[in-house]
Design an enzyme around this catalytic site. Structure first.
Site, PDB file in Angstrom:
ATOM      1  N   GLY A  22       0.891  -1.394  -0.230  1.00  0.00           N
ATOM      2  CA  GLY A  22      -0.042  -0.032  -0.071  1.00  0.00           C
ATOM      3  C   GLY A  22       0.985   1.326   0.248  1.00  0.00           C
ATOM      4  N   VAL A  88       0.367 -13.459   3.588  1.00  0.00           N
ATOM      5  CA  VAL A  88       1.271 -13.479   4.974  1.00  0.00           C
ATOM      6  C   VAL A  88       0.300 -13.974   6.168  1.00  0.00           C
ATOM      7  CG1 VAL A  88       2.597 -12.480   6.831  1.00  0.00           C
ATOM      8  CG2 VAL A  88       3.143 -12.284   4.291  1.00  0.00           C
ATOM      9  N   GLU A 179     -18.231  10.768   1.065  1.00  0.00           N
ATOM     10  CA  GLU A 179     -17.618  10.580  -0.549  1.00  0.00           C
ATOM     11  C   GLU A 179     -18.700   9.896  -1.193  1.00  0.00           C
ATOM     12  OE1 GLU A 179     -13.432  12.056  -0.306  1.00  0.00           O
ATOM     13  OE2 GLU A 179     -13.470   9.998  -0.259  1.00  0.00           O
TER      14      GLU A 179
HETATM   15  C1  LIG Z   1     -12.377   4.181   0.842  1.00  0.00           C
HETATM   16  C2  LIG Z   1     -11.076   4.992   1.530  1.00  0.00           C
HETATM   17  C3  LIG Z   1     -11.026   6.134   1.041  1.00  0.00           C
HETATM   18  C4  LIG Z   1      -9.726   6.964   1.801  1.00  0.00           C
HETATM   19  N1  LIG Z   1      -9.542   8.260   1.416  1.00  0.00           N
HETATM   20  C5  LIG Z   1      -8.397   8.862   1.760  1.00  0.00           C
HETATM   21  C6  LIG Z   1      -8.290  10.258   1.340  1.00  0.00           C
HETATM   22  O1  LIG Z   1      -9.080  10.767   0.511  1.00  0.00           O
HETATM   23  N2  LIG Z   1      -6.982  10.690   2.001  1.00  0.00           N
HETATM   24  C7  LIG Z   1      -5.920   9.988   2.819  1.00  0.00           C
HETATM   25  O2  LIG Z   1      -4.878  10.544   3.086  1.00  0.00           O
HETATM   26  N3  LIG Z   1      -6.231   8.833   3.238  1.00  0.00           N
HETATM   27  C8  LIG Z   1      -7.431   8.195   2.679  1.00  0.00           C
HETATM   28  N4  LIG Z   1      -7.854   6.981   2.855  1.00  0.00           N
HETATM   29  C9  LIG Z   1      -6.804   6.196   3.913  1.00  0.00           C
HETATM   30  C10 LIG Z   1      -5.669   5.838   3.294  1.00  0.00           C
HETATM   31  O3  LIG Z   1      -6.054   4.962   2.076  1.00  0.00           O
HETATM   32  C11 LIG Z   1      -4.814   4.735   4.069  1.00  0.00           C
HETATM   33  O4  LIG Z   1      -4.605   5.511   5.379  1.00  0.00           O
HETATM   34  C12 LIG Z   1      -3.604   4.296   3.494  1.00  0.00           C
HETATM   35  O5  LIG Z   1      -4.088   3.446   2.334  1.00  0.00           O
HETATM   36  C13 LIG Z   1      -2.846   3.281   4.487  1.00  0.00           C
HETATM   37  O6  LIG Z   1      -1.622   2.902   3.801  1.00  0.00           O
HETATM   38  P1  LIG Z   1      -1.017   1.456   4.235  1.00  0.00           P
HETATM   39  O7  LIG Z   1       0.154   1.384   3.239  1.00  0.00           O
HETATM   40  O8  LIG Z   1      -0.848   1.486   5.795  1.00  0.00           O
HETATM   41  O9  LIG Z   1      -2.126   0.265   3.912  1.00  0.00           O
HETATM   42  P2  LIG Z   1      -2.885  -0.077   2.530  1.00  0.00           P
HETATM   43  O10 LIG Z   1      -2.774   1.030   1.789  1.00  0.00           O
HETATM   44  O11 LIG Z   1      -4.203  -0.454   3.067  1.00  0.00           O
HETATM   45  O12 LIG Z   1      -2.061  -1.327   2.171  1.00  0.00           O
HETATM   46  C14 LIG Z   1      -1.971  -2.398   2.792  1.00  0.00           C
HETATM   47  C15 LIG Z   1      -1.546  -3.617   1.855  1.00  0.00           C
HETATM   48  O13 LIG Z   1      -1.199  -4.618   2.590  1.00  0.00           O
HETATM   49  C16 LIG Z   1      -1.834  -5.805   2.215  1.00  0.00           C
HETATM   50  N5  LIG Z   1      -1.771  -6.854   3.043  1.00  0.00           N
HETATM   51  C17 LIG Z   1      -2.634  -6.624   4.365  1.00  0.00           C
HETATM   52  N6  LIG Z   1      -2.744  -8.029   4.944  1.00  0.00           N
HETATM   53  C18 LIG Z   1      -1.694  -8.620   4.082  1.00  0.00           C
HETATM   54  C19 LIG Z   1      -1.427  -9.989   4.376  1.00  0.00           C
HETATM   55  N7  LIG Z   1      -1.909 -10.628   5.358  1.00  0.00           N
HETATM   56  N8  LIG Z   1      -0.561 -10.735   3.553  1.00  0.00           N
HETATM   57  C20 LIG Z   1       0.108  -9.977   2.098  1.00  0.00           C
HETATM   58  N9  LIG Z   1      -0.452  -8.628   2.100  1.00  0.00           N
HETATM   59  C21 LIG Z   1      -1.380  -8.157   3.005  1.00  0.00           C
HETATM   60  C22 LIG Z   1      -3.113  -5.561   1.401  1.00  0.00           C
HETATM   61  O14 LIG Z   1      -3.248  -6.069   0.200  1.00  0.00           O
HETATM   62  C23 LIG Z   1      -2.560  -3.909   1.003  1.00  0.00           C
HETATM   63  O15 LIG Z   1      -1.972  -3.668  -0.324  1.00  0.00           O
HETATM   64  C24 LIG Z   1      -8.787   6.481   2.777  1.00  0.00           C
HETATM   65  C25 LIG Z   1      -9.348   4.909   2.985  1.00  0.00           C
HETATM   66  C26 LIG Z   1     -10.171   4.426   2.449  1.00  0.00           C
HETATM   67  C27 LIG Z   1     -10.632   2.833   2.695  1.00  0.00           C
END
Ligand SMILES: Cc1cc2nc3c(=O)[nH]c(=O)nc-3n(C[C@H](O)[C@H](O)[C@H](O)COP(=O)(O)OP(=O)(O)OC[C@H]3O[C@@H](n4cnc5c(N)ncnc54)[C@H](O)[C@@H]3O)c2cc1C
Length: 453
Positions: A22, A88, A179
């Site tokens: 992500g 994982v 949204e």
């Molecule tokens: C609908 C929605 C709208 C949003 N709008 C905004 C916005 O406008 N502005 C903003 O700043 N933030 C927004 N957010 C929040 C933002 O998207 C998140 O804070 C951000 O994506 C977090 O990033 P991350 O890398 O922590 O996790 P993620 O982006 O969620 O990435 C996590 C990754 O880990 C992988 N994963 C999880 N578990 C496993 C596993 N067991 N094995 C292998 N892979 C795994 C998943 O497939 C994913 O690809 C929004 C969130 C959502 C749900």
């Protein structure tokens, strides 16, 4: 590489294992791309998903390919970053090793956990079984199939409107709920009249329910009011200060006794840490997030980092940083730099978040933006334009950006949307045949309805 990184003196390059592709995981891998380490980036999907635009996939404004970028493609020029598609299931923190559902394991000199969040149904009866969350690309595609299938059903048989075929209930008044409610209202007023010639569009109902008393809670009181005004203007009925008590296959029951018949409940009610966090054996905070120190590493395990939505990192005011894309991205970059500093034998620095502000889209031409840490506030068309620009800029890959701009322009000026496919049959199959309710017709319903106006 220092001797500490290669105690056995093998001469092997250090390995960094990153779980989660992500915002945080990709940013960390990018920071390490082209350096003297081998990076293994593991994700259950072979793509990076851009969550802020999922609601546009759900309402057929953007195609899935616009918000999902293949991870291998992102790192095609970086020979030291290797992508593995795997789920994982276990994390051995002390051994910096992860194991996958198919029995494989990866060990790193540094381990980075960036597995994000998943929906939190707060034990609401029936919510997990009967509502449609909006937290992944697959969720968005399923929701799009359900929305279109509901319109198709009402178009086939207008009697199904009384069973909630055209009633959409959004649970949650945060950015995601606002949204999707605004985008649905836009879908009803711009797309439905063009494509469903027999359907009375005025029969569609969009409800937004939240137990809090304001929309967009992290924004200012002016933004709360502005969001409520725009959504109500666009026909969304607000139920604030009201909890959802139960979700059934055919209705939502609200606190206070109101029952809304519906076949489409959209869950935007909040998140908790992704499953894998519970299996690490590490201390957890609110929402199951893993507690980490100011350098983003786990106490007692300095070479294990936890980033983004799955991490609870204390901000200077003592609260955890919010679960935002910008926080996750900056933490990913920070962890990548820290790993590089470790390998160069340099000291670590505490994470510093550069707060550029927050924004949310409310509907066509309407958004709120609070820019910078001083929260300079913008509403309306300027905020709308800023929202489009910032989100396009944040997207990974030039192609996705160009496609998004073309789709937005096309949609804005013509109201014509192309990606409205029903491609998830399981989500599109709506059972209207519950006991005590009107059974589905065997032949197309003859009753005419007033043309959309
Ligand atoms: C609908 C929605 C709208 C949003 N709008 C905004 C916005 O406008 N502005 C903003 O700043 N933030 C927004 N957010 C929040 C933002 O998207 C998140 O804070 C951000 O994506 C977090 O990033 P991350 O890398 O922590 O996790 P993620 O982006 O969620 O990435 C996590 C990754 O880990 C992988 N994963 C999880 N578990 C496993 C596993 N067991 N094995 C292998 N892979 C795994 C998943 O497939 C994913 O690809 C929004 C969130 C959502 C749900």
């Amino acid at each position: 590489m220092t001797p500490a990184d290669d105690p056995a003196g093998t001469g092997a390059r250090p390995r960094v294992v990153i779980v989660g592709g992500g915002f945080a995981g990709v940013a960390c891998a990018r920071e390490l791309a082209g350096t003297d380490v081998d990076v293994t980036l593991i994700d259950r999907n072979n793509y990076h998903q851009f969550q802020p635009l999922l609601y546009q996939v759900a309402t057929a404004q953007l195609a899935p390919i616009d918000v999902g970028t293949p991870l291998r493609n992102l790192f095609r020029k970086d020979r030291n970053v290797d992508v593995k598609q795997a789920e994982v299931t276990e994390v051995d923190v002390a051994g910096r090793t992860v194991r996958t559902a198919d029995g494989l394991s990866w060990t790193g000199d540094h381990l980075v956990l960036a597995t994000g969040a998943q929906p939190n149904f707060y034990r609401t009866p029936g919510a997990a079984e009967h509502s449609l969350p909006l937290y992944s690309l697959i969720d968005a595609e399923r929701l799009r199939s359900r929305i279109i299938a509901a319109f198709d059903a009402a178009d086939r048989d207008p009697r199904l409107v009384d069973q909630g075929a055209l009633t959409f209930v959004v649970v949650g008044g945060g950015a995601t709920g606002v949204e999707i409610a605004g985008a649905l209202a836009d879908f009803v007023t711009t797309v439905v009249p063009q494509e469903y010639h027999d359907l009375d569009v005025h029969q569609a109902r969009i409800h937004l329910v939240d137990h809090g008393t304001a929309l967009l809670a992290p924004f200012s009181p002016e933004a709360h009011e502005y969001a409520a005004k725009v959504l109500q203007r666009d026909g969304v009925r607000l139920h604030l200060g009201t909890a959802v008590e139960e979700v059934t296959p055919a209705a939502v029951r609200l606190e206070g006794g109101t029952t809304l018949p519906t076949r489409c409940v959209i869950w935007a009610g909040g998140v908790q840490a992704a499953d894998v966090a519970a299996r690490c054996g590490l201390p957890r905070g609110r929402g199951g997030r893993l507690r980490v120190g100011h350098d983003l590493s786990v106490e007692g395990h300095p070479r294990v980092f936890v980033l983004g939505d799955v991490a609870a990192v204390e901000s200077p005011d003592g609260t955890p940083y919010p679960q935002l894309g910008s926080v996750a991205l900056q933490q990913g970059q920070w962890a990548g730099k820290t790993i590089r500093a470790d390998l160069a034998g340099q000291p670590r620095r505490a994470f510093h978040y550069h707060d550029k502000g927050i924004m949310a889209m409310i509907g066509r031409g309407a958004a709120v933006a609070e820019m910078g840490h001083k929260r300079h506030e913008l509403h309306g068309a300027i905020a709308f334009a800023s929202w489009l620009g910032v989100h396009a800029w944040l997207m990974s890959g030039v192609r996705g950006r160009i496609d998004a701009f073309v789709s937005w322009g096309w949609d804005y000026f013509s109201g014509n949307r192309t990606p409205g496919l029903v491609d998830h049959p399981s989500a599109a199959t709506i059972d209207f045949g519950e006991p005590g309710q009107v059974p589905p017709p065997r032949t197309p319903a003859p009753a005419p309805v007033a043309p959309a106006g």
